[in-house]
Design a protein around this motif. Structure first.
Motif, PDB file in Angstrom:
ATOM      1  N   PRO A 170       3.493   8.899   2.445  1.00 20.92           N
ATOM      2  CA  PRO A 170       3.605   9.711   1.606  1.00 20.92           C
ATOM      3  C   PRO A 170       5.102  10.329   1.848  1.00 20.92           C
ATOM      4  CG  PRO A 170       1.620  10.319   2.852  1.00 20.92           C
ATOM      5  CD  PRO A 170       2.173   9.008   3.505  1.00 20.92           C
ATOM      6  N   GLY A 171       5.671  10.549   0.408  1.00 21.67           N
ATOM      7  CA  GLY A 171       6.722  11.452   0.538  1.00 21.67           C
ATOM      8  C   GLY A 171       8.072  10.570   0.439  1.00 21.67           C
ATOM      9  N   VAL A 172       7.953   9.119   0.999  1.00 19.45           N
ATOM     10  CA  VAL A 172       9.321   8.589   1.300  1.00 19.45           C
ATOM     11  C   VAL A 172       9.977   8.322   0.035  1.00 19.45           C
ATOM     12  CG1 VAL A 172       9.934   6.309   1.782  1.00 19.45           C
ATOM     13  CG2 VAL A 172       8.241   7.281   3.145  1.00 19.45           C
ATOM     14  N   HIS A 173      11.276   8.313   0.078  1.00 18.27           N
ATOM     15  CA  HIS A 173      12.231   7.944  -1.188  1.00 18.27           C
ATOM     16  C   HIS A 173      12.927   6.751  -0.513  1.00 18.27           C
ATOM     17  CE1 HIS A 173      12.418  12.102  -3.232  1.00 18.27           C
ATOM     18  NE2 HIS A 173      11.317  12.053  -2.675  1.00 18.27           N
ATOM     19  N   ILE A 174      12.897   5.784  -1.561  1.00 19.87           N
ATOM     20  CA  ILE A 174      13.696   4.519  -1.306  1.00 19.87           C
ATOM     21  C   ILE A 174      14.679   4.249  -2.302  1.00 19.87           C
ATOM     22  CG2 ILE A 174      13.644   1.921  -1.143  1.00 19.87           C
ATOM     23  CD1 ILE A 174      10.733   2.164  -0.009  1.00 19.87           C
ATOM     24  N   GLY A 175      16.060   4.043  -2.013  1.00 17.37           N
ATOM     25  CA  GLY A 175      17.047   4.347  -2.936  1.00 17.37           C
ATOM     26  C   GLY A 175      17.178   2.846  -3.867  1.00 17.37           C
ATOM     27  N   ASP A 176      18.098   3.129  -4.857  1.00 22.65           N
ATOM     28  CA  ASP A 176      18.403   1.925  -5.798  1.00 22.65           C
ATOM     29  C   ASP A 176      18.717   0.749  -4.940  1.00 22.65           C
ATOM     30  OD1 ASP A 176      17.678   3.662  -8.029  1.00 22.65           O
ATOM     31  OD2 ASP A 176      19.677   4.384  -8.055  1.00 22.65           O
ATOM     32  N   GLY A 177      18.308  -0.519  -5.259  1.00 23.55           N
ATOM     33  CA  GLY A 177      18.739  -1.761  -4.837  1.00 23.55           C
ATOM     34  C   GLY A 177      18.541  -2.030  -3.323  1.00 23.55           C
ATOM     35  N   ALA A 178      17.709  -1.291  -2.610  1.00 20.72           N
ATOM     36  CA  ALA A 178      16.941  -1.544  -1.443  1.00 20.72           C
ATOM     37  C   ALA A 178      16.195  -2.588  -1.195  1.00 20.72           C
ATOM     38  CB  ALA A 178      16.547  -0.179  -0.730  1.00 20.72           C
ATOM     39  N   GLU A 188       0.875  -1.334   0.254  1.00 24.15           N
ATOM     40  CA  GLU A 188       0.074   0.063   0.033  1.00 24.15           C
ATOM     41  C   GLU A 188       0.719   1.122  -0.013  1.00 24.15           C
ATOM     42  OE1 GLU A 188      -3.866   2.195   2.011  1.00 24.15           O
ATOM     43  OE2 GLU A 188      -3.111   0.436   2.985  1.00 24.15           O
ATOM     44  N   PHE A 189       0.740   2.035  -1.073  1.00 20.66           N
ATOM     45  CA  PHE A 189       1.164   3.243  -1.109  1.00 20.66           C
ATOM     46  C   PHE A 189       0.279   4.301  -0.432  1.00 20.66           C
ATOM     47  CE2 PHE A 189       3.715   0.895  -4.458  1.00 20.66           C
ATOM     48  CZ  PHE A 189       5.078   1.372  -3.985  1.00 20.66           C
ATOM     49  N   VAL A 190       0.376   4.913   0.549  1.00 21.92           N
ATOM     50  CA  VAL A 190      -0.514   6.007   1.051  1.00 21.92           C
ATOM     51  C   VAL A 190       0.014   7.517   0.750  1.00 21.92           C
ATOM     52  CG1 VAL A 190      -1.498   6.821   3.095  1.00 21.92           C
ATOM     53  CG2 VAL A 190      -0.951   4.403   3.095  1.00 21.92           C
ATOM     54  N   MET A 191      -0.625   8.036  -0.110  1.00 19.24           N
ATOM     55  CA  MET A 191      -0.116   9.247  -0.782  1.00 19.24           C
ATOM     56  C   MET A 191      -0.954  10.337  -0.006  1.00 19.24           C
ATOM     57  SD  MET A 191       1.685   7.882  -3.148  1.00 19.24           S
ATOM     58  CE  MET A 191       2.007   9.368  -4.475  1.00 19.24           C
ATOM     59  N   ASN A 192      -0.338  11.725  -0.268  1.00 19.19           N
ATOM     60  CA  ASN A 192      -0.701  12.767   0.480  1.00 19.19           C
ATOM     61  C   ASN A 192      -2.006  13.342   0.780  1.00 19.19           C
ATOM     62  OD1 ASN A 192       2.110  14.555   0.949  1.00 19.19           O
ATOM     63  ND2 ASN A 192       2.456  13.466  -1.015  1.00 19.19           N
ATOM     64  N   GLY A 193      -2.982  12.677   0.019  1.00 17.87           N
ATOM     65  CA  GLY A 193      -4.301  13.094   0.225  1.00 17.87           C
ATOM     66  C   GLY A 193      -4.984  12.473   1.617  1.00 17.87           C
ATOM     67  N   ALA A 194      -4.082  11.448   2.023  1.00 17.61           N
ATOM     68  CA  ALA A 194      -4.468  10.940   3.423  1.00 17.61           C
ATOM     69  C   ALA A 194      -4.238  11.840   4.582  1.00 17.61           C
ATOM     70  CB  ALA A 194      -3.703   9.633   3.468  1.00 17.61           C
ATOM     71  N   ASN A 195      -3.595  12.923   4.356  1.00 15.71           N
ATOM     72  CA  ASN A 195      -3.109  13.628   5.407  1.00 15.71           C
ATOM     73  C   ASN A 195      -4.163  14.726   5.802  1.00 15.71           C
ATOM     74  OD1 ASN A 195      -0.395  13.029   5.923  1.00 15.71           O
ATOM     75  ND2 ASN A 195       0.461  13.974   4.098  1.00 15.71           N
ATOM     76  N   HIS A 196      -4.367  14.984   6.982  1.00 13.41           N
ATOM     77  CA  HIS A 196      -5.319  15.870   7.705  1.00 13.41           C
ATOM     78  C   HIS A 196      -4.250  17.282   7.934  1.00 13.41           C
ATOM     79  CE1 HIS A 196      -8.606  12.673   8.732  1.00 13.41           C
ATOM     80  NE2 HIS A 196      -7.782  12.494   7.555  1.00 13.41           N
ATOM     81  N   LYS A 235       3.997  15.928   1.787  1.00 16.72           N
ATOM     82  CA  LYS A 235       5.359  15.442   1.932  1.00 16.72           C
ATOM     83  C   LYS A 235       5.977  15.160   0.651  1.00 16.72           C
ATOM     84  CE  LYS A 235       4.834  14.731   6.571  1.00 16.72           C
ATOM     85  NZ  LYS A 235       5.581  15.272   7.299  1.00 16.72           N
ATOM     86  N   GLY A 236       5.262  15.483  -0.535  1.00 17.79           N
ATOM     87  CA  GLY A 236       5.918  15.635  -1.901  1.00 17.79           C
ATOM     88  C   GLY A 236       5.916  14.161  -2.260  1.00 17.79           C
ATOM     89  N   ASP A 237       6.612  14.161  -3.561  1.00 14.19           N
ATOM     90  CA  ASP A 237       6.344  12.912  -4.117  1.00 14.19           C
ATOM     91  C   ASP A 237       6.814  11.527  -3.407  1.00 14.19           C
ATOM     92  OD1 ASP A 237       5.499  14.413  -6.447  1.00 14.19           O
ATOM     93  OD2 ASP A 237       7.283  14.559  -7.421  1.00 14.19           O
TER      94      ASP A 237
END
Length: 215
Positions: free
Chosen positions: A133-141, A76-84, A114-116
Motif C-alpha cells: 500500500p501507498g507505494v509510488h513508482i516513478g516513470d520509466g522504472a 498483486e497490488f495490496v491496498m490499505n484495507g489489508a492493514n491492521h 499509507k495513501g494512494d
C-alpha cells in the motif's frame, strides 16, 4: 491512416488474447489506468481487478497507473484495507468476524493507512510482483520479477528483490531529465508513431535530439 492500436480495444492484438488493455476492464471507481497500459496473463488478463486486493471504497485509497505500462502475470497490488491497527495490544481484526465483536471496529485514523498507490508511465513490472500500500513508482522504472515493493522507486531506476531495493539507474541524469521533460507518453498517437524508431533505438543520443516542446 492508423497510428497504432485502438486504446479502447480489449485486446490490442486479437491474435494475443493473453494481453488486454487494463483500462477497458476496470469496474471499480477507485482504480484509474492510462491508455495502452496492459496486463499479460494467459489465465485471464481481463480479470486484472482480482489482483488488486483489500481495496475498499470506504477507505478511499486509489490505485493510479499511468500510460504505456507493461504488467506481467502474477501481479498483486495490496491496498490499505489489508492493514491492521498496530497501536493496540492485539492486531487481530475482531470486528470483521461478527458475533458481537463489531464493537471493536477501529476508526480509520487508528489504521496505518499509507495513501494512494501510484504507478507512473512506461513502467515495466515483471512476473509475480507484490506492491504494498501507498507505494509510488516513478516513470520509466523497471521492477524485477518476484519482488515485493514496500518503498518508493524513483523514475528510470531498476529495482528488485524482497524487500525490493534499487539496483541501478537506467540512464544518466541528463537523459532522465530529458525524458521526464518530453513526456512522450502524452504525445498524440501520430507523434508517437512518427518517433517510434527513436523511442525504440539503443542510440540514446537520438532521444536527446527530440524537441522538449513537442506535444
Amino acid at each position: 491512416m492508423q497510428y497504432g492500436p485502438n486504446p479502447n480495444a480489449l485486446h490490442p492484438n486479437e491474435a494475443i488474447k493473453s494481453i488486454c488493455y487494463i483500462k477497458n476492464v476496470i469496474t471499480r471507481p477507485n482504480i484509474f489506468v492510462g491508455d495502452y497500459t496492459y496486463y499479460d496473463d494467459i489465465n485471464g488478463a481481463e480479470r486484472f481487478e482480482e489482483h488488486v486486493t483489500h481495496h475498499y471504497e470506504f477507505i478511499g485509497d486509489k490505485l493510479i497507473i499511468g500510460k504505456f505500462c507493461a504488467i506481467a502475470k502474477g501481479i498483486e497490488f495490496v491496498m490499505n484495507g489489508a492493514n491492521h491497527r498496530m497501536n493496540s495490544v492485539t492486531t487481530y481484526p475482531f470486528n470483521i468476524m461478527g458475533g458481537g465483536w463489531e464493537k471493536a471496529t477501529p476508526a480509520l485514523e487508528d489504521l496505518p493507512l499509507k495513501g494512494d498507490t501510484v504507478i507512473g508511465n512506461d513502467v515495466w513490472i515483471g512476473q509475480n510482483v507484490t506492491i504494498m500500500p501507498g507505494v509510488h513508482i516513478g516513470d520509466g522504472a523497471i521492477i524485477a520479477a518476484n519482488s515485493v515493493v514496500a518503498k518508493d522507486i524513483p523514475a528510470y531506476h531498476i529495482a528488485g528483490g524482497n524487500p525490493c531495493r534499487i539496483l541501478k539507474k537506467r540512464f544518466d541524469d541528463d537523459l532522465i531529465e530529458h525524458l521526464l521533460t518530453i513526456k512522450w507518453w502524452d504525445w498524440p498517437a501520430k507523434e508517437i508513431f512518427d518517433h517510434l524508431e527513436i523511442l525504440c533505438s539503443g542510440d540514446l543520443k537520438r532521444v536527446l535530439e527530440i524537441n522538449p516542446l513537442l506535444k
